[in-house]
Design a protein around this motif. Structure first.
Motif, PDB file in Angstrom:
ATOM      1  N   LYS A   1     -78.532  64.605 172.424  1.00  0.00           N
ATOM      2  CA  LYS A   1     -78.333  66.189 172.863  1.00  0.00           C
ATOM      3  C   LYS A   1     -77.853  66.467 174.163  1.00  0.00           C
ATOM      4  CE  LYS A   1     -82.753  67.646 172.117  1.00  0.00           C
ATOM      5  NZ  LYS A   1     -83.893  68.032 171.525  1.00  0.00           N
ATOM      6  N   ARG A   2     -78.048  65.624 175.215  1.00  0.00           N
ATOM      7  CA  ARG A   2     -77.431  65.727 176.504  1.00  0.00           C
ATOM      8  C   ARG A   2     -76.123  65.712 176.473  1.00  0.00           C
ATOM      9  NH1 ARG A   2     -75.773  65.458 181.028  1.00  0.00           N
ATOM     10  NH2 ARG A   2     -74.751  63.601 180.162  1.00  0.00           N
TER      11      ARG A   2
ATOM     12  N   ALA B   1     -82.688  62.118 172.667  1.00  0.00           N
ATOM     13  CA  ALA B   1     -82.564  62.892 174.106  1.00  0.00           C
ATOM     14  C   ALA B   1     -81.135  62.676 174.631  1.00  0.00           C
ATOM     15  CB  ALA B   1     -83.586  62.874 175.068  1.00  0.00           C
ATOM     16  N   ILE B   2     -80.603  61.536 174.599  1.00  0.00           N
ATOM     17  CA  ILE B   2     -79.378  61.297 175.142  1.00  0.00           C
ATOM     18  C   ILE B   2     -78.380  61.925 174.087  1.00  0.00           C
ATOM     19  CG2 ILE B   2     -77.945  59.373 175.716  1.00  0.00           C
ATOM     20  CD1 ILE B   2     -80.170  57.480 175.957  1.00  0.00           C
TER      21      ILE B   2
ATOM     22  N   SER C   1     -85.935  53.684 181.115  1.00  0.00           N
ATOM     23  CA  SER C   1     -86.618  54.744 180.502  1.00  0.00           C
ATOM     24  C   SER C   1     -86.829  53.905 179.179  1.00  0.00           C
ATOM     25  CB  SER C   1     -86.032  55.970 180.033  1.00  0.00           C
ATOM     26  OG  SER C   1     -85.007  55.738 179.345  1.00  0.00           O
TER      27      SER C   1
ATOM     28  N   TYR D   1     -74.340  68.334 174.808  1.00  0.00           N
ATOM     29  CA  TYR D   1     -74.680  69.636 175.791  1.00  0.00           C
ATOM     30  C   TYR D   1     -73.587  69.307 176.980  1.00  0.00           C
ATOM     31  CZ  TYR D   1     -76.823  72.232 179.579  1.00  0.00           C
ATOM     32  OH  TYR D   1     -77.062  73.119 180.613  1.00  0.00           O
TER      33      TYR D   1
ATOM     34  N   VAL E   1     -85.760  53.514 176.486  1.00  0.00           N
ATOM     35  CA  VAL E   1     -84.805  53.770 175.411  1.00  0.00           C
ATOM     36  C   VAL E   1     -84.126  52.181 175.291  1.00  0.00           C
ATOM     37  CG1 VAL E   1     -82.448  54.770 174.420  1.00  0.00           C
ATOM     38  CG2 VAL E   1     -84.425  56.114 175.831  1.00  0.00           C
TER      39      VAL E   1
ATOM     40  N   ILE F   1     -81.518  55.909 182.749  1.00  0.00           N
ATOM     41  CA  ILE F   1     -81.688  56.021 181.126  1.00  0.00           C
ATOM     42  C   ILE F   1     -82.128  54.501 180.892  1.00  0.00           C
ATOM     43  CG2 ILE F   1     -80.234  55.361 179.061  1.00  0.00           C
ATOM     44  CD1 ILE F   1     -78.545  57.969 180.412  1.00  0.00           C
TER      45      ILE F   1
END
Lengths: 242, 325
Positions: A6-7, A3-4, A84, A10, A86, A81
């Motif tokens: 991809k973000r 997720a990190i 979370s 992006y 991770v 983050i």
């Protein structure tokens, strides 16, 4: 972690930074390429081209890494983050991979265009096969040096929430790493000279552009990157335990 | 659900959190209350695993936060004092990112839609976070804390910077959350805790000063009633005659009322009885006109100030005695 990753990728393309990085790397590589092939005539060679790629990377890497951790710290999104599920290494590696994807991707695409042109231009020279192999070896070396550069940038970025300081700090350290070997001959003290030559990213790199594929140097670059990322994780640990 | 035992956090040799213990059960809405710098945010940061602690333990749904961080963190939703938002994303993209980050397994579309409905962010789903107002920042921040249906939700000063209407909405939102979740909110606004929480933890200088149910804490203060009276005449005589009055425990003259010769007096009765009649009769007898009088029941504010003040004087006293020794 995904997720990190991809973000981050992006976010490079929702801000000018990603485009700026690709544009500068592409344009500068193109200039260096033209300069060392078409404009060089008889002296066309791939060694100078790859050396200049290294110097270009020194200037563009800070653009890529300056906001990595700094921005998360400033926006307080690192609180999201880090609270979370991770892990800290996962967080750092995801940041590294996203920057590396952009750097490596751009470099590979640029050279997929540049190198075939170069070889068609050099095809009348007797050493074309030697050159082709050297070019591939140099590409691998540049990609690994790029990893080392990015990890330096990430480490500096984790130390400050100011993006300008992060970028300038990275640039200065990268310049020092490259410059260490250029000042080498000026140093009278032999053991120090030997240590600097061993540490120097540049003197190790020049072997690749001469057609010498040195595994020890590849491992050096990879471990250099790994150490920087490890220290980045420690920076975060330290802040938690402060 | 949440158990904090002998938690200590030192920054250098300064105690930010000094030996606090409490446990919170499922479905409770708990207010963490205290003046600025009392260690509320630090405590929250430790519970959520953002900071480590110096000693003690924090157990979330059976998982210790430092020993099993990822299991423990799965049970937590956290809104820090500044909502952790990425301005370049739309609300929907952001919530999807948080969904991935927390590794949720719920039905993605349905879950995110539900959260948007709860936090009333449905209409702004496709807007960039950068362009939202402060109130919506806060809502998206709460939405983020709800992703993954965590068992415990921690909100650090959730109503700061909102307008009165938004504050009322956010409060009713928090109370709604209390039905399915354990909620901890930190604040220094007492009326907020009174309106929302079942239970109050008061922190002062890193220590837990009180741990009471909200209604009991308010009851504590109802023992004393305070009368505010504006009485004309010489300040000294009025003070003397008020003090002489039966049932009055404390009198204090406050400001003078402009345009009159009256002064404002704060009068407290000792047994909780209403002494307004007695004051009136006494003043009428002595020809001191009362131009205004009202009964002010003690608020949580008084409880809070009392508790923190008591602790202060208590600690000062122990310091003094130790010096004498």
């Amino acid at each position: 972690m995904l997720a990190i990753y991809k973000r981050e990728l992006y976010s490079y393309f929702t801000s000018p930074i990603g485009y700026l990085f690709v544009a500068i790397l592409w344009a500068a590589s193109g200039l260096a390429f033209s300069f060392f092939t078409f404009l060089a005539g008889q002296d066309a060679n791939i060694s100078s081209y790859f050396t200049s790629e290294l110097i270009i990377l020194m200037f563009v890497t800070p653009i890529l890494t300056m906001k990595s951790f700094s921005e998360d710290r400033k926006l307080k999104t690192e609180q999201l983050i880090l609270t979370s599920p991770v892990s800290l290494p996962g967080f750092v590696v995801a940041k590294f991979l996203s920057s590396y994807t952009l750097l490596g991707g751009t470099f590979i695409i640029v050279n997929c265009i540049n190198l075939p042109i170069m070889f068609s231009y050099l095809s009348d020279q007797p050493l074309v096969v030697y050159n082709a192999v050297t070019a591939l070896g140099s590409c691998v070396a540049v990609l690994l040096v790029g990893a080392a550069f990015i990890s330096v940038g990430l480490l500096i970025s984790s130390l400050t929430e100011n993006q300008i300081i992060s970028a300038l700090g990275t640039l200065i350290i990268l310049a020092a790493l490259l410059g260490a070997s250029m000042l080498n001959s000026k140093i009278g003290f032999a053991p120090l000279r030997a240590v600097l030559r061993w540490l120097s990213i540049y003197s190790r790199f020049s072997a690749f552009t001469q057609g010498y594929f040195d595994f020890a140097s590849l491992i050096y670059y990879a471990s250099f990157a790994a150490v920087c990322l490890f220290v980045t994780v420690r920076v975060y640990e330290k802040r938690r335990w402060a | 659900m949440l158990k904090v035992e002998n938690l200590v956090k030192k920054f250098g040799d300064k105690y930010a959190v000094n030996d606090i213990s409490f446990s919170i059960n499922k479905g409770e809405v708990v207010g963490l209350l205290g003046p600025n710098g009392s260690g509320k945010t630090t405590t929250m940061n430790i519970i959520t695993g953002f900071l480590s602690y110096t000693s003690g333990s924090v157990t979330i749904n059976g998982y210790e936060i430092l020993e099993n961080p990822s299991e423990a963190k799965r049970n937590i939703g956290y809104l820090p004092d500044q909502p952790p938002l990425y301005p370049e994303m739309t609300v929907k993209e952001y919530l999807n990112f948080v969904y991935d980050l927390k590794g949720c397994t719920l039905n993605r579309k349905k879950h995110i839609m539900e959260i948007c409905e709860i936090t009333k962010t449905v209409d702004i789903r496709d807007r960039l976070i950068r362009n939202l107002s402060k109130g919506f920042y806060q809502r998206v921040g709460i939405a983020q804390a709800l992703v993954g249906n965590p068992k415990i939700i921690l909100l650090d000063e959730p109503t700061v910077g909102l307008d009165p209407k938004q504050i009322i909405e956010i409060r009713s939102l928090i109370r709604g959350l209390g039905r399915d979740h354990t909620v901890i909110i930190s604040t220094h606004i007492l009326s907020e805790v009174q309106a929302v929480c079942d239970r109050i933890l008061i922190m002062n200088k890193g220590r837990l000063a009180a741990d009471e149910r909200t209604d009991e804490l308010t009851k504590l203060m109802e023992g004393t009633k305070r009368v505010l009276a504006q009485i004309c005449g010489s300040k000294k005589t009025i003070l003397e005659s008020l003090r002489a009055l039966d049932g009055v425990s404390y009198v204090e003259s406050s400001k003078e009322i402009p345009g009159t010769d009256a002064t404002l007096f704060k009068i407290e009765s000792n047994n909780g009885s209403d002494i307004r009649k007695k004051i009136f009769e006494m003043c009428a007898e002595k020809n001191m006109p009362i131009i205004g009088m009202e009964l002010a029941s003690a608020s949580l504010e008084d409880v809070f100030l009392n508790i923190t003040r008591e602790k202060q004087t208590a600690s000062r006293k122990t310091k003094k005695t130790s010096k004498i020794r």
